[in-house]
Scaffold this motif. Structure first.
Motif, PDB file in Angstrom:
ATOM      1  N   UNK A  29      42.682  40.965  48.777  1.00 61.73           N
ATOM      2  CA  UNK A  29      43.465  41.782  48.007  1.00 61.73           C
ATOM      3  C   UNK A  29      44.620  41.321  47.706  1.00 61.73           C
ATOM      4  N   UNK A  30      45.077  41.518  46.295  1.00 54.97           N
ATOM      5  CA  UNK A  30      46.693  41.295  45.887  1.00 54.97           C
ATOM      6  C   UNK A  30      47.119  42.155  45.130  1.00 54.97           C
ATOM      7  N   UNK A  31      48.465  42.012  44.831  1.00 58.84           N
ATOM      8  CA  UNK A  31      49.253  43.425  44.141  1.00 58.84           C
ATOM      9  C   UNK A  31      48.915  43.126  42.679  1.00 58.84           C
ATOM     10  N   UNK A  32      48.961  42.092  42.158  1.00 51.12           N
ATOM     11  CA  UNK A  32      48.787  41.990  40.491  1.00 51.12           C
ATOM     12  C   UNK A  32      49.957  42.237  39.837  1.00 51.12           C
ATOM     13  N   UNK A  33      51.160  42.479  40.479  1.00 53.36           N
ATOM     14  CA  UNK A  33      52.312  42.878  39.973  1.00 53.36           C
ATOM     15  C   UNK A  33      53.635  42.234  40.170  1.00 53.36           C
ATOM     16  N   UNK A  34      53.318  41.028  40.927  1.00 56.33           N
ATOM     17  CA  UNK A  34      54.572  39.980  41.280  1.00 56.33           C
ATOM     18  C   UNK A  34      54.634  38.714  40.894  1.00 56.33           C
ATOM     19  N   UNK A  35      54.686  38.639  39.868  1.00 55.82           N
ATOM     20  CA  UNK A  35      54.684  37.351  39.031  1.00 55.82           C
ATOM     21  C   UNK A  35      55.836  36.171  39.516  1.00 55.82           C
ATOM     22  N   UNK A  36      55.597  35.094  39.763  1.00 56.16           N
ATOM     23  CA  UNK A  36      54.422  34.242  39.458  1.00 56.16           C
ATOM     24  C   UNK A  36      53.218  34.174  40.632  1.00 56.16           C
ATOM     25  N   UNK A  37      53.700  34.918  41.588  1.00 54.06           N
ATOM     26  CA  UNK A  37      52.842  34.768  42.795  1.00 54.06           C
ATOM     27  C   UNK A  37      51.409  35.328  42.437  1.00 54.06           C
ATOM     28  N   UNK A  38      51.441  36.647  42.052  1.00 54.96           N
ATOM     29  CA  UNK A  38      50.231  37.151  41.452  1.00 54.96           C
ATOM     30  C   UNK A  38      50.413  38.428  40.037  1.00 54.96           C
ATOM     31  N   UNK A  39      49.997  38.372  39.220  1.00 54.37           N
ATOM     32  CA  UNK A  39      50.098  39.502  38.164  1.00 54.37           C
ATOM     33  C   UNK A  39      48.720  39.390  37.532  1.00 54.37           C
ATOM     34  N   UNK A  40      48.832  40.061  36.126  1.00 50.25           N
ATOM     35  CA  UNK A  40      47.599  40.303  35.331  1.00 50.25           C
ATOM     36  C   UNK A  40      48.087  39.851  33.831  1.00 50.25           C
ATOM     37  N   UNK A  41      47.085  39.262  33.195  1.00 51.62           N
ATOM     38  CA  UNK A  41      47.302  38.866  31.778  1.00 51.62           C
ATOM     39  C   UNK A  41      47.172  39.981  30.910  1.00 51.62           C
ATOM     40  N   UNK A  42      47.097  39.887  29.630  1.00 45.04           N
ATOM     41  CA  UNK A  42      46.989  40.944  28.626  1.00 45.04           C
ATOM     42  C   UNK A  42      45.774  41.566  28.489  1.00 45.04           C
ATOM     43  N   UNK A  43      44.693  40.948  29.179  1.00 43.43           N
ATOM     44  CA  UNK A  43      43.343  41.548  29.193  1.00 43.43           C
ATOM     45  C   UNK A  43      43.061  42.099  30.553  1.00 43.43           C
ATOM     46  N   UNK A  44      44.342  42.195  31.445  1.00 43.34           N
ATOM     47  CA  UNK A  44      44.134  43.068  32.769  1.00 43.34           C
ATOM     48  C   UNK A  44      43.477  42.021  33.686  1.00 43.34           C
ATOM     49  N   UNK A  45      43.212  40.782  33.711  1.00 39.17           N
ATOM     50  CA  UNK A  45      42.660  39.865  34.483  1.00 39.17           C
ATOM     51  C   UNK A  45      43.736  39.351  35.447  1.00 39.17           C
ATOM     52  N   UNK A  46      43.509  39.295  36.704  1.00 38.48           N
ATOM     53  CA  UNK A  46      44.436  38.705  37.668  1.00 38.48           C
ATOM     54  C   UNK A  46      44.590  37.480  37.587  1.00 38.48           C
ATOM     55  N   UNK A  47      45.789  37.022  37.547  1.00 43.17           N
ATOM     56  CA  UNK A  47      46.382  35.546  37.466  1.00 43.17           C
ATOM     57  C   UNK A  47      47.356  35.188  38.321  1.00 43.17           C
ATOM     58  N   UNK A  48      47.924  34.016  38.409  1.00 44.96           N
ATOM     59  CA  UNK A  48      48.980  33.768  39.169  1.00 44.96           C
ATOM     60  C   UNK A  48      48.628  32.549  40.218  1.00 44.96           C
TER      61      UNK A  48
END
Length: 283
Positions: A29-48
């Motif tokens: 599990x990750x948040x996907x809303x805490x860049x640069x630790x974890x976030x989402x790109x323009x397509x909604x893919x989890x990145x970071x």
């Protein structure tokens, strides 16, 4: 026919080997809303940083991993409810959280910082470069006293359910007017719009936002570590038990620790940290 049978048996044997190698499928599990630790790109893919590190650790462990998105304030409850098997979400290792879950060894350091908009009267606050609350001492006490005066009457914004909120409500910097938000993005937006006088989060969360948005967000005061800020960021895992599921969780903890050791020795964590943070935050 014999050739056909041999081919089928070979394929089945190969699939069996692959199945054994990746027999233990896990969800992270990750948040996907805490860049640069974890976030989402323009397509909604989890990145970071943590998304890439999770994939590296899973390859080392030979686990088939799926990374799933989870709101921050429900992260630990979701882990305990077995919606996923591990947390990699910029979660600092603290004594309070260790009452509920266990952690791997730390893989990266997350110093915190106050941030303001350029031109704020807080820009000139005179404190040491860094404050370690665990070490304490006269310099730390002096810095906290300075911050107590500087933050008096100010609205300080931070994400809810975080070490940053805990610190602001601890009394270390007096009675602070704290405003909490569900995500760091909301903190950033209200800071830049003037609804917050100052905000507190991981230093890299502010510098990353400033770089990407072009907004004149600047760090002020010392960086914070230790004490309420914990001892680095690690993988959160359920506490093991005597039953089969508990033993699986305990084994997963060992697997992650071994993988983190290997990733550190191979320079993987350092490389990813420099890529995403601009400096080596590995532990």
């Amino acid at each position: 026919m014999n050739i056909f049978k041999k081919t089928i048996l070979t394929v089945l044997a190969s699939l069996l080997v692959i199945g054994n190698v990746y027999a233990d499928k896990i969800k992270i599990g990750t948040e996907g809303a805490y860049p640069p630790w974890n976030s989402k790109d323009a397509s909604g893919n989890l990145i970071g940083f943590e998304v890439e590190l999770a994939n590296e650790l899973c390859a080392i462990m030979k686990h088939e991993c799926t990374i799933v998105e989870q709101d921050w304030d429900g992260m630990i409850p979701a882990l305990l409810m077995r919606k996923f098997d591990a947390i990699m979400a910029g979660m600092s290792i603290t004594a309070e959280r260790q009452k509920t879950i266990t952690f791997s060894q730390g893989y990266a350091d997350e110093v915190a910082s106050l941030a303001v908009m350029k031109g704020s009267s807080l820009e000139g606050v005179d404190t040491p470069e860094g404050v370690n609350l665990t070490l304490g001492g006269s310099a730390v006490k002096k810095a906290l006293k300075t911050l107590t005066g500087a933050l008096a009457g100010k609205t300080v914004c931070t994400q809810t359910g975080t070490i940053h909120q805990n610190f602001l409500e601890s009394g270390d910097v007096g009675s602070v007017n704290v405003r909490t938000y569900k995500t760091q993005d909301e903190v950033n937006l209200d800071l830049t719009s003037g609804r917050c006088d100052v905000a507190l989060a991981a230093a890299v969360a502010f510098t990353d936002y400033a770089d990407k948005s072009g907004k004149p967000v600047v760090l002020v005061g010392p960086t914070f570590s230790g004490g309420a800020f914990g001892n680095g960021v690690g993988v959160g895992i359920r506490q093991g038990g005597d039953d089969a599921i508990g033993k699986r969780d305990a084994k997963l903890l060992k697997d992650f620790n071994k993988a983190i050791d290997k990733a550190r020795k191979q320079g993987i964590i350092s490389r990813l940290a420099i890529k995403h943070f601009g400096f080596d935050a590995s532990m």
